[in-house]
Design an enzyme around this catalytic site. Structure first.
Site, mmCIF file in Angstrom:
data_model
loop_
_atom_site.group_PDB
_atom_site.id
_atom_site.type_symbol
_atom_site.label_atom_id
_atom_site.label_comp_id
_atom_site.label_asym_id
_atom_site.label_seq_id
_atom_site.Cartn_x
_atom_site.Cartn_y
_atom_site.Cartn_z
ATOM 1 N N LYS A 56 0.129 -5.813 1.120
ATOM 2 C CA LYS A 56 1.129 -6.267 2.098
ATOM 3 C C LYS A 56 1.516 -7.730 1.893
ATOM 4 O O LYS A 56 2.567 -8.165 2.356
ATOM 5 C CB LYS A 56 0.613 -6.068 3.517
ATOM 6 C CG LYS A 56 0.134 -4.664 3.828
ATOM 7 C CD LYS A 56 1.224 -3.626 3.722
ATOM 8 C CE LYS A 56 0.707 -2.257 4.170
ATOM 9 N NZ LYS A 56 1.741 -1.206 4.063
ATOM 10 N N TYR A 271 -2.248 10.998 9.224
ATOM 11 C CA TYR A 271 -2.499 9.590 8.930
ATOM 12 C C TYR A 271 -3.850 9.145 9.489
ATOM 13 O O TYR A 271 -4.153 9.351 10.668
ATOM 14 C CB TYR A 271 -1.390 8.732 9.530
ATOM 15 C CG TYR A 271 -1.621 7.250 9.393
ATOM 16 C CD1 TYR A 271 -1.483 6.628 8.155
ATOM 17 C CD2 TYR A 271 -1.989 6.471 10.484
ATOM 18 C CE1 TYR A 271 -1.710 5.269 8.014
ATOM 19 C CE2 TYR A 271 -2.207 5.112 10.354
ATOM 20 C CZ TYR A 271 -2.067 4.519 9.121
ATOM 21 O OH TYR A 271 -2.288 3.177 8.989
ATOM 22 N N TYR A 297 -5.360 4.727 2.646
ATOM 23 C CA TYR A 297 -4.268 4.705 1.670
ATOM 24 C C TYR A 297 -4.753 5.032 0.259
ATOM 25 O O TYR A 297 -4.524 6.123 -0.264
ATOM 26 C CB TYR A 297 -3.575 3.334 1.701
ATOM 27 C CG TYR A 297 -2.897 3.037 3.003
ATOM 28 C CD1 TYR A 297 -1.581 3.436 3.237
ATOM 29 C CD2 TYR A 297 -3.557 2.360 4.018
ATOM 30 C CE1 TYR A 297 -0.949 3.179 4.435
ATOM 31 C CE2 TYR A 297 -2.941 2.096 5.234
ATOM 32 C CZ TYR A 297 -1.637 2.504 5.443
ATOM 33 O OH TYR A 297 -1.024 2.253 6.635
#
Length: 338
Positions: A56, A271, A297
């Protein structure tokens, strides 16, 4: 991966330096030998120093650049309770001297103490962020925008980052990464037959697709395993973001639907919900190479890569690159699930 004659120029976009330079590409010799037939490599986007590292930061360089260019004094972003993006937004805000507020929802159905109080949430507090703890049913972005308006009424200048930092501006970070990968591939004399990534909010995948397209490289080189939503939704979302990012690079650049390659085989029940294949992937990478995948992830995406290798979907001798997106603090939040 072909040599590119095109040029990717992002110099017109404000950027705030958060990285120490290109992240290394490293071979995985023991894991490659264990699986047989394919040469596996990792791009270590987990190694960035700020805030515990992670992918990120690439997006945040451009998001923070835009925020500072607009004289913002406060960042607000959204995510789940254990959001890696939220943690790194808090760290980046601290580095830049900005206030930070995180709107975090309990969207993942985990209620153990490790998930609720360990991992990223500990670091959010250390970085000085103010956390808004919302139920899973809440509209986090709506809350964030309302909070931003309230702060603006008090005279603050607020910049709101979207989920995962995956706006077209944020996606430019991974367009730049496409150029970085291409340069490293050429320097190593190692052409990659496939680049594998996780797809959550879609920004990493969209940025890579747009970046490779701008560089004249077939963006189908990139394959993603969705970890957030079903493939149809993830594909449409990523294609929209890839085209918006492409337009930010070159108004004439268009991404067609076949460029976005997404597999939903590793999504499991949704998720943030662990799968057996994720557990195996995390343990295999750790025990064979001493590297840490996160459970949300990279763990699921690497499980997909392992499944493809075992199924013979990559030709013997192919060089396959996996982008390790970071998120190591999540391992502590998922202690009981590993």
């Amino acid at each position: 991966m072909n040599n590119a004659t095109h040029r990717l120029d992002l110099s017109s976009h404000p950027r705030y330096d958060l990285l120490e330079g290109p992240t290394p590409i490293q071979p995985l010799p023991r894991l490659s030998a264990h699986l047989g037939g394919v040469n596996l490599f990792v791009k270590r986007d987990d190694l960035n120093g700020l805030g515990g590292g992670g992918n990120k930061l690439r997006k945040l360089e451009f998001l923070l650049g835009e925020a500072l260019a607009a004289s913002a004094d406060t960042l607000i972003t959204v995510g789940a309770r254990q959001s890696n993006h939220a943690r790194l937004t808090a760290a980046a805000a601290a580095r830049a001297g900005l206030q930070c507020e995180l709107v975090l929802t309990r969207a993942v159905p985990r209620f153990d103490a490790d998930y609720l109080e360990n991992g990223n949430i500990v670091l959010d507090d250390l970085f000085g962020a103010h956390v808004h703890d919302l139920p899973g049913s809440a509209n986090a972005l709506e809350f964030a925008n309302a909070r931003a308006e309230a702060l603006r009424a008090q005279g603050r200048d607020v910049y709101v980052c979207p989920l995962g930092g995956s706006s077209p501006v944020g996606c430019l970070g991974y367009a730049a990464c496409a150029a970085e990968i291409l340069a490293q591939s050429q320097a190593l004399n190692t052409p990659f037959a496939r680049i594998v990534v996780p797809n959550g909010s879609g920004g990493m995948h969209a940025g890579l697709v747009a970046g490779f397209a701008a560089l004249g490289v077939d963006p189908q080189l990139v394959q993603a395993f969705t970890v957030y939503s079903k493939a149809d939704h993830a594909r449409a979302n990523t294609l929209d973001k890839a085209n918006a990012t492409a337009r930010a690079i070159d108004a004439a650049l268009t991404i067609e639907a076949p460029a976005v390659v997404i597999d939903e085989s590793q999504l499991g029940d949704g998720y943030g919900i662990p799968t057996d294949s994720m557990r195996e992937a995390v343990r295999l990478m750790a025990s064979k190479e001493g590297l840490l995948l996160d459970p949300v992830y990279s763990g699921k995406a690497f499980a997909g890569l392992i499944a493809d290798v075992r199924a013979g979907r990559h030709a013997p001798g192919d060089n396959v690159l996996f982008v390790m997106s970071g998120g190591t603090p999540g391992l502590f939040a998922y202690r009981s699930a590993l």
